[in-house]
Design an enzyme around this catalytic site. Structure first.
Site, PDB file in Angstrom:
ATOM      1  N   MET A 149       0.769  -1.170  -0.023  1.00 28.14           N
ATOM      2  CA  MET A 149       0.223   0.086  -0.028  1.00 28.14           C
ATOM      3  C   MET A 149       1.015   1.347  -0.105  1.00 28.14           C
ATOM      4  O   MET A 149       1.759   1.439  -0.755  1.00 28.14           O
ATOM      5  CB  MET A 149      -0.946  -0.117   1.190  1.00 28.14           C
ATOM      6  CG  MET A 149      -2.057  -1.113   1.024  1.00 28.14           C
ATOM      7  SD  MET A 149      -3.111  -0.669  -0.398  1.00 28.14           S
ATOM      8  CE  MET A 149      -4.389  -1.805  -0.034  1.00 28.14           C
ATOM      9  N   SER A 150       0.661   1.969   0.891  1.00 25.84           N
ATOM     10  CA  SER A 150       1.296   3.562   0.800  1.00 25.84           C
ATOM     11  C   SER A 150       2.713   3.423   1.393  1.00 25.84           C
ATOM     12  O   SER A 150       3.337   4.254   1.231  1.00 25.84           O
ATOM     13  CB  SER A 150       0.511   4.583   1.462  1.00 25.84           C
ATOM     14  OG  SER A 150      -0.750   4.745   0.667  1.00 25.84           O
ATOM     15  N   VAL A 151       3.265   2.391   1.905  1.00 24.96           N
ATOM     16  CA  VAL A 151       4.706   2.451   1.939  1.00 24.96           C
ATOM     17  C   VAL A 151       5.344   2.675   0.554  1.00 24.96           C
ATOM     18  O   VAL A 151       6.547   3.006   0.607  1.00 24.96           O
ATOM     19  CB  VAL A 151       5.142   0.953   2.705  1.00 24.96           C
ATOM     20  CG1 VAL A 151       6.593   0.964   2.863  1.00 24.96           C
ATOM     21  CG2 VAL A 151       4.491   0.851   3.994  1.00 24.96           C
TER      22      VAL A 151
END
Length: 392
Positions: free
Chosen positions: A111-113
């Site tokens: 995801m947003s990592v």
């Protein structure tokens, strides 16, 4: 005796209904536990090459090193829907946990990592002088003239300090983030949706304000577009060239791509927990990886120092970390330990603990994308493990 055909495909995982998960349900519980580890079976992906042949996997190191100080750690990992957990201290894997059915060489959606990886690639190109962070975005991508990105600088995009008409409510079908998903192929398209991610980015508007933090996933895809423009490479190729190929990773990463082949830089990368820990190791080593320098020491120091506390408006983050900030696509706690993190919905974390020279990776499949309850439990684990490392 021949088995009778049911006219249906086999279930994707035990207990799944026929045809599930779909494009519109894979991010929801219980499907996300399967989908976050098998995204390539649902969405088009491209390989982020590690370049060299893979090395044999190391045996799993259990949680024993932390058991004395954190006897309930495994229970807490289970209660927070953890799929993979790893503690890397220096070059040593100190502890690992993998849920049943998930292996050390399995990739997991970040995801947003993924945003922190993109920020690192941009940092490498700034170090090379190929991107000037003070220049307006449209200097590199003139197609964004007339959009909210007509005026703001590259650095303001990196630090998410743009006022933009973009609702990041992951469960609201009318939100811009869901339109963004549909344009990128993450959800079923609707009539009138932009044809692809590039077109979606040109539609975004705002009031022209800058200087105050507003989390917006579109910003990272704009950065990836800039990367493509200055390198002449597809984003997936640039991510390999400037980061992944230098890490001595065990496996290729993957990234979801839209119908044009544009990599979903803001949330589409999948990799193993061990390989994600290598990204954190590179940061704590001053930007140097086994395959060479990725970013400058100065870039790393800017990340670890944190961004503008005055600009930070995310009450969920500041309720846990009152001195928190955001810079260069990383969340900075501002706490006494100097913890910095890449964070993704549904429980993804790449956590740096400079005090003990340690990296903690936690990859999860929370039933809810983004609530204070889950973030509180997650932060508690990461902080408790960091403190336990003081005595290990």
């Amino acid at each position: 005796m021949n088995a009778r055909s049911t006219g249906q495909h086999p279930a994707r995982y035990p207990g799944a209904a026929a045809g599930e998960p779909t494009l519109d349900s894979w991010q929801e519980a219980p499907h996300n536990r399967w989908a976050f580890a098998r995204l390539g079976e649902l969405l088009p992906t491209a390989a982020v090459s590690r370049r060299d042949p893979a090395t044999p996997a190391e045996p799993v190191v259990r949680l024993d090193a932390l058991a004395t100080r954190l006897p309930d750690l495994e229970q807490r990992l289970e209660e927070t829907c953890t799929d993979a957990f790893l503690v890397l201290r220096g070059s040593e894997v100190l502890a690992e946990y993998y849920r049943a059915g998930f292996a050390p060489d399995d990739r997991h959606l970040l995801m947003s990592v993924s945003k922190s990886l993109c920020g690192t690639v941009v940092g490498a190109l700034i170090d090379e002088g190929r991107i000037d962070p003070a220049q307006p975005v449209t200097e590199y991508v003139p197609e964004l003239a007339g959009s909210v990105y007509d005026g703001p600088s590259v650095l303001q995009v990196l630090d998410m300090q743009i006022s933009i008409d973009y609702n990041e409510d992951y469960v609201d079908p009318a939100s811009e983030v869901q339109t963004h998903d549909r344009s990128a192929g993450w959800r079923t398209r609707r009539d009138g949706d932009p044809a692809d991610t590039y077109e979606f980015l040109t539609t975004l508007r705002g009031d022209g304000g800058t200087g105050e933090f507003q989390y917006c996933s579109a910003n990272t895809d704009v950065l990836a577009w800039i990367v493509e423009r200055v390198t002449g490479l597809r984003y997936v190729e640039a991510l390999s060239t400037y980061l992944w190929a230098k890490l001595d990773a065990d496996r290729d990463a993957t990234i979801t791509v839209d119908q044009t082949g544009f990599g979903f830089a803001n949330g589409g990368v999948s990799c193993t927990a061990r390989d994600l820990a290598r990204v954190g190791r590179m940061m704590l080593d001053g930007g140097v990886a086994p395959g060479g320098r990725v970013v400058s020491q100065g870039w790393v120091e800017s990340v670890l120092a944190g961004g503008s506390r005055e600009a930070m408006t995310d009450e969920g983050f500041t309720s846990a970390f009152p001195e928190g900030s955001y810079t260069r696509q990383w969340w900075c706690t501002g706490n006494e330990r100097g913890n910095v993190s890449g964070i993704g919905i549904h429980g993804q974390n790449l956590w740096l603990d400079p005090r003990t020279d340690s990296v903690i990776v936690k990859l999860s499949s929370w039933p809810d994308p983004d609530t204070r309850h889950w973030h509180g439990l997650q932060s508690g684990i990461l902080l408790d493990v960091s403190r336990a490392l003081d005595a290990v």
